[in-house]
Design a protein around this motif. Structure first.
Motif, PDB file in Angstrom:
ATOM      1  N   VAL A  48       4.337  -0.171 -11.164  1.00  0.00           N
ATOM      2  CA  VAL A  48       3.076  -0.405 -10.472  1.00  0.00           C
ATOM      3  C   VAL A  48       2.984   0.370  -9.171  1.00  0.00           C
ATOM      4  N   SER A  49       4.035   0.276  -8.344  1.00  0.00           N
ATOM      5  CA  SER A  49       3.982   0.925  -7.048  1.00  0.00           C
ATOM      6  C   SER A  49       5.387   1.119  -6.517  1.00  0.00           C
ATOM      7  N   CYS A  50       5.586   2.268  -5.833  1.00  0.00           N
ATOM      8  CA  CYS A  50       6.895   2.635  -5.310  1.00  0.00           C
ATOM      9  C   CYS A  50       6.830   2.845  -3.808  1.00  0.00           C
ATOM     10  N   PHE A  51       7.957   2.594  -3.160  1.00  0.00           N
ATOM     11  CA  PHE A  51       8.096   2.872  -1.736  1.00  0.00           C
ATOM     12  C   PHE A  51       9.441   3.549  -1.510  1.00  0.00           C
ATOM     13  N   SER A  52       9.413   4.664  -0.789  1.00  0.00           N
ATOM     14  CA  SER A  52      10.646   5.349  -0.436  1.00  0.00           C
ATOM     15  C   SER A  52      11.053   4.959   0.969  1.00  0.00           C
ATOM     16  N   GLY A  53      12.214   4.341   1.098  1.00  0.00           N
ATOM     17  CA  GLY A  53      12.704   3.961   2.411  1.00  0.00           C
ATOM     18  C   GLY A  53      13.124   5.159   3.233  1.00  0.00           C
ATOM     19  N   GLU A  54      13.409   6.288   2.587  1.00  0.00           N
ATOM     20  CA  GLU A  54      13.883   7.467   3.305  1.00  0.00           C
ATOM     21  C   GLU A  54      12.765   8.145   4.073  1.00  0.00           C
ATOM     22  N   ASP A  55      11.602   8.271   3.453  1.00  0.00           N
ATOM     23  CA  ASP A  55      10.529   8.994   4.123  1.00  0.00           C
ATOM     24  C   ASP A  55       9.215   8.221   4.182  1.00  0.00           C
ATOM     25  N   GLY A  56       9.219   6.993   3.682  1.00  0.00           N
ATOM     26  CA  GLY A  56       8.013   6.173   3.753  1.00  0.00           C
ATOM     27  C   GLY A  56       6.938   6.544   2.757  1.00  0.00           C
ATOM     28  N   SER A  57       7.219   7.457   1.853  1.00  0.00           N
ATOM     29  CA  SER A  57       6.195   7.844   0.886  1.00  0.00           C
ATOM     30  C   SER A  57       5.988   6.728  -0.131  1.00  0.00           C
ATOM     31  N   THR A  58       4.800   6.695  -0.680  1.00  0.00           N
ATOM     32  CA  THR A  58       4.444   5.647  -1.627  1.00  0.00           C
ATOM     33  C   THR A  58       3.796   6.248  -2.873  1.00  0.00           C
ATOM     34  N   TYR A  59       3.788   5.451  -3.911  1.00  0.00           N
ATOM     35  CA  TYR A  59       3.102   5.818  -5.153  1.00  0.00           C
ATOM     36  C   TYR A  59       2.432   4.559  -5.684  1.00  0.00           C
ATOM     37  N   VAL A  60       1.232   4.718  -6.180  1.00  0.00           N
ATOM     38  CA  VAL A  60       0.504   3.594  -6.778  1.00  0.00           C
ATOM     39  C   VAL A  60      -0.033   4.037  -8.134  1.00  0.00           C
ATOM     40  N   ALA A  61       0.205   3.254  -9.154  1.00  0.00           N
ATOM     41  CA  ALA A  61      -0.261   3.602 -10.495  1.00  0.00           C
ATOM     42  C   ALA A  61      -1.783   3.603 -10.548  1.00  0.00           C
ATOM     43  N   ASP A  62      -2.320   4.449 -11.396  1.00  0.00           N
ATOM     44  CA  ASP A  62      -3.771   4.556 -11.527  1.00  0.00           C
ATOM     45  C   ASP A  62      -4.406   3.221 -11.896  1.00  0.00           C
ATOM     46  N   SER A  63      -3.686   2.410 -12.661  1.00  0.00           N
ATOM     47  CA  SER A  63      -4.245   1.149 -13.132  1.00  0.00           C
ATOM     48  C   SER A  63      -4.521   0.158 -12.002  1.00  0.00           C
ATOM     49  N   VAL A  64      -3.899   0.363 -10.861  1.00  0.00           N
ATOM     50  CA  VAL A  64      -4.079  -0.564  -9.744  1.00  0.00           C
ATOM     51  C   VAL A  64      -4.525   0.145  -8.466  1.00  0.00           C
ATOM     52  N   LYS A  65      -4.731   1.432  -8.540  1.00  0.00           N
ATOM     53  CA  LYS A  65      -5.098   2.199  -7.351  1.00  0.00           C
ATOM     54  C   LYS A  65      -6.404   1.682  -6.763  1.00  0.00           C
ATOM     55  N   GLY A  66      -6.410   1.536  -5.450  1.00  0.00           N
ATOM     56  CA  GLY A  66      -7.593   1.017  -4.781  1.00  0.00           C
ATOM     57  C   GLY A  66      -7.598  -0.499  -4.668  1.00  0.00           C
ATOM     58  N   ARG A  67      -6.702  -1.151  -5.399  1.00  0.00           N
ATOM     59  CA  ARG A  67      -6.625  -2.618  -5.350  1.00  0.00           C
ATOM     60  C   ARG A  67      -5.279  -3.113  -4.828  1.00  0.00           C
ATOM     61  N   PHE A  68      -4.206  -2.407  -5.133  1.00  0.00           N
ATOM     62  CA  PHE A  68      -2.861  -2.806  -4.717  1.00  0.00           C
ATOM     63  C   PHE A  68      -2.355  -1.870  -3.624  1.00  0.00           C
ATOM     64  N   THR A  69      -1.642  -2.434  -2.665  1.00  0.00           N
ATOM     65  CA  THR A  69      -1.060  -1.652  -1.573  1.00  0.00           C
ATOM     66  C   THR A  69       0.383  -2.086  -1.369  1.00  0.00           C
ATOM     67  N   ILE A  70       1.275  -1.114  -1.267  1.00  0.00           N
ATOM     68  CA  ILE A  70       2.680  -1.406  -1.004  1.00  0.00           C
ATOM     69  C   ILE A  70       2.969  -1.109   0.462  1.00  0.00           C
ATOM     70  N   SER A  71       3.792  -1.964   1.079  1.00  0.00           N
ATOM     71  CA  SER A  71       4.136  -1.771   2.483  1.00  0.00           C
ATOM     72  C   SER A  71       5.526  -2.331   2.734  1.00  0.00           C
ATOM     73  N   SER A  72       6.036  -2.060   3.932  1.00  0.00           N
ATOM     74  CA  SER A  72       7.383  -2.506   4.258  1.00  0.00           C
ATOM     75  C   SER A  72       7.439  -3.147   5.625  1.00  0.00           C
ATOM     76  N   ASP A  73       8.402  -4.019   5.790  1.00  0.00           N
ATOM     77  CA  ASP A  73       8.731  -4.595   7.088  1.00  0.00           C
ATOM     78  C   ASP A  73      10.222  -4.361   7.277  1.00  0.00           C
ATOM     79  N   ASN A  74      10.554  -3.321   8.039  1.00  0.00           N
ATOM     80  CA  ASN A  74      11.966  -2.958   8.192  1.00  0.00           C
ATOM     81  C   ASN A  74      12.766  -4.070   8.851  1.00  0.00           C
ATOM     82  N   ALA A  75      12.168  -4.763   9.799  1.00  0.00           N
ATOM     83  CA  ALA A  75      12.881  -5.818  10.512  1.00  0.00           C
ATOM     84  C   ALA A  75      13.289  -6.947   9.568  1.00  0.00           C
ATOM     85  N   LYS A  76      12.463  -7.180   8.556  1.00  0.00           N
ATOM     86  CA  LYS A  76      12.753  -8.238   7.590  1.00  0.00           C
ATOM     87  C   LYS A  76      13.394  -7.698   6.318  1.00  0.00           C
TER      88      LYS A  76
END
Length: 124
Positions: A48-76
């Motif tokens: 569905v969606s990817c997050f790279s911890g190395e460079d912060g890049s993301t990927y979102v599948a077409d099936s959910v694009k515009g509706r789903f968002t991936i994010s990170s909280d490094n502290a947690k």
């Protein structure tokens, strides 16, 4: 020990929202790719969606694009999947997975760490 804990699933009406959390323990996701997958009954597991911890890049599948968002909280040490405008076809068990020093990819065999899934059910 590397562990991933997915949470936040539930029952929601179509058009509603949920936020899933993937808490990582035993490692820092700075050097990992974390990906959300989902698997509906009788269907293959889908990235569905990817997050790279190395460079912060993301990927979102077409099936959910515009509706789903991936994010990170490094502290947690946690990755989130914000899911808006949910549809009945989003109903599935959602999993988070990790691979060390990888690239954003939606191939299940690529990942060697998996958390237990969290159920998302969207009613029409």
């Amino acid at each position: 020990e590397v562990q991933l804990q997915a949470s936040g699933g539930g029952l929601v009406q179509a058009g509603g929202s949920l936020r899933l959390s993937c808490a990582a323990s035993g490692f820092s996701f700075d050097n990992y790719v974390i990906t959300w997958f989902r698997q509906a009954p009788g269907k293959e597991r889908e990235g569905v969606s990817c997050f790279s911890g190395e460079d912060g890049s993301t990927y979102v599948a077409d099936s959910v694009k515009g509706r789903f968002t991936i994010s990170s909280d490094n502290a947690k040490n946690t990755i989130y999947l914000q899911m808006n405008t949910l549809k009945p076809e989003d109903t599935a068990v959602y999993y988070c997975a990790a691979v060390y020093r990888g690239v954003p990819a939606t191939i299940t065999d690529y990942y060697n760490y998996w958390g237990k899934g969290t159920q998302v059910t969207v009613s029409s």
